[in-house]
Motif scaffolding. Structure first.
Motif, PDB file in Angstrom:
ATOM      1  N   THR A 294       0.832  -1.198   0.000  1.00  0.00           N
ATOM      2  CA  THR A 294       0.000   0.000   0.000  1.00  0.00           C
ATOM      3  C   THR A 294       0.873   1.256   0.000  1.00  0.00           C
ATOM      4  O   THR A 294       0.596   2.216  -0.739  1.00  0.00           O
ATOM      5  CB  THR A 294      -0.940   0.001   1.219  1.00  0.00           C
ATOM      6  N   LEU A 295       1.926   1.244   0.798  1.00  0.00           N
ATOM      7  CA  LEU A 295       2.840   2.382   0.848  1.00  0.00           C
ATOM      8  C   LEU A 295       3.529   2.588  -0.504  1.00  0.00           C
ATOM      9  O   LEU A 295       3.595   3.715  -1.006  1.00  0.00           O
ATOM     10  CB  LEU A 295       3.890   2.157   1.941  1.00  0.00           C
ATOM     11  N   VAL A 296       4.014   1.524  -1.103  1.00  0.00           N
ATOM     12  CA  VAL A 296       4.688   1.622  -2.406  1.00  0.00           C
ATOM     13  C   VAL A 296       3.706   2.099  -3.479  1.00  0.00           C
ATOM     14  O   VAL A 296       4.040   2.971  -4.294  1.00  0.00           O
ATOM     15  CB  VAL A 296       5.333   0.276  -2.792  1.00  0.00           C
ATOM     16  N   ALA A 297       2.508   1.551  -3.483  1.00  0.00           N
ATOM     17  CA  ALA A 297       1.515   1.963  -4.481  1.00  0.00           C
ATOM     18  C   ALA A 297       1.167   3.443  -4.320  1.00  0.00           C
ATOM     19  O   ALA A 297       1.007   4.163  -5.308  1.00  0.00           O
ATOM     20  CB  ALA A 297       0.260   1.107  -4.364  1.00  0.00           C
ATOM     21  N   GLY A 298       1.066   3.906  -3.091  1.00  0.00           N
ATOM     22  CA  GLY A 298       0.794   5.326  -2.845  1.00  0.00           C
ATOM     23  C   GLY A 298       1.917   6.211  -3.348  1.00  0.00           C
ATOM     24  O   GLY A 298       1.670   7.260  -3.958  1.00  0.00           O
TER      25      GLY A 298
END
Length: 171
Positions: A21-25
């Motif tokens: 989720t952090l990487v996608a954000g």
């Protein structure tokens, strides 16, 4: 399987989900910033072209004034516009050419020119300064995000070139 193994497996899944989720954000934010930088660059190029057109209008108006000084200034304005247009794109060569055009515009007399020409020139110069600030703000934000560890380690910027600032003097 023991209950401890299930707990460890569950924690690993949660950690991976949070990391994904952090990487996608970060990827989404980086993409939006690159789009913003591209749009700001296009706006800056349009503003520079508008200033070039206003400079050509000023040169045409100077041609109509009497005196060799006005005609010489008009020729230098046209040469500066052509030099700026010949560089193409945003870069160090364009900065030098646009600074030369800015110096010519600052030194050109505005007295005796039609009010519409002077108003267009003032508007075009203000638009260039505003567009330059917007472009440099977008570049700053993009470079700041690209400098973060996670973005660098995972190469989230891909092959996109690092955006560059555009610095010209305000006359």
């Amino acid at each position: 399987m023991t209950p401890l193994l299930w707990v460890v497996l569950g924690l690993a899944v949660v950690v991976l989900a949070v990391a994904a989720t952090l990487v996608a954000g970060r990827v989404r934010r980086l993409d939006r910033l690159h789009v913003r930088t591209d749009a700001a660059r296009a706006g800056l190029e349009a503003a520079l072209e508008r200033r070039a057109l206003a400079a050509l209008a000023q040169a045409a108006a100077l041609d109509m004034l009497d005196g060799a000084g006005a005609v010489g200034r008009a020729a230098r304005l046209r040469a500066a516009v052509e030099a700026a247009r010949a560089t193409g794109g945003i870069g160090a060569d364009r900065e030098v050419a646009e600074n030369a055009l800015g110096r010519e515009l600052a030194g050109a007399p505005r007295t005796g020119l039609p009010a519409a020409v002077v108003a267009e020139l003032v508007d075009a110069e203000q638009l260039v300064m505003l567009a330059r600030r917007v472009h440099n703000d977008a570049v700053r934000d993009t470079r700041e995000l690209r400098s973060r560890r996670l973005v660098r380690w995972l190469h989230l910027a891909g092959t996109a070139p690092m955006p560059e600032y555009f610095e010209i003097a305000e006359y």
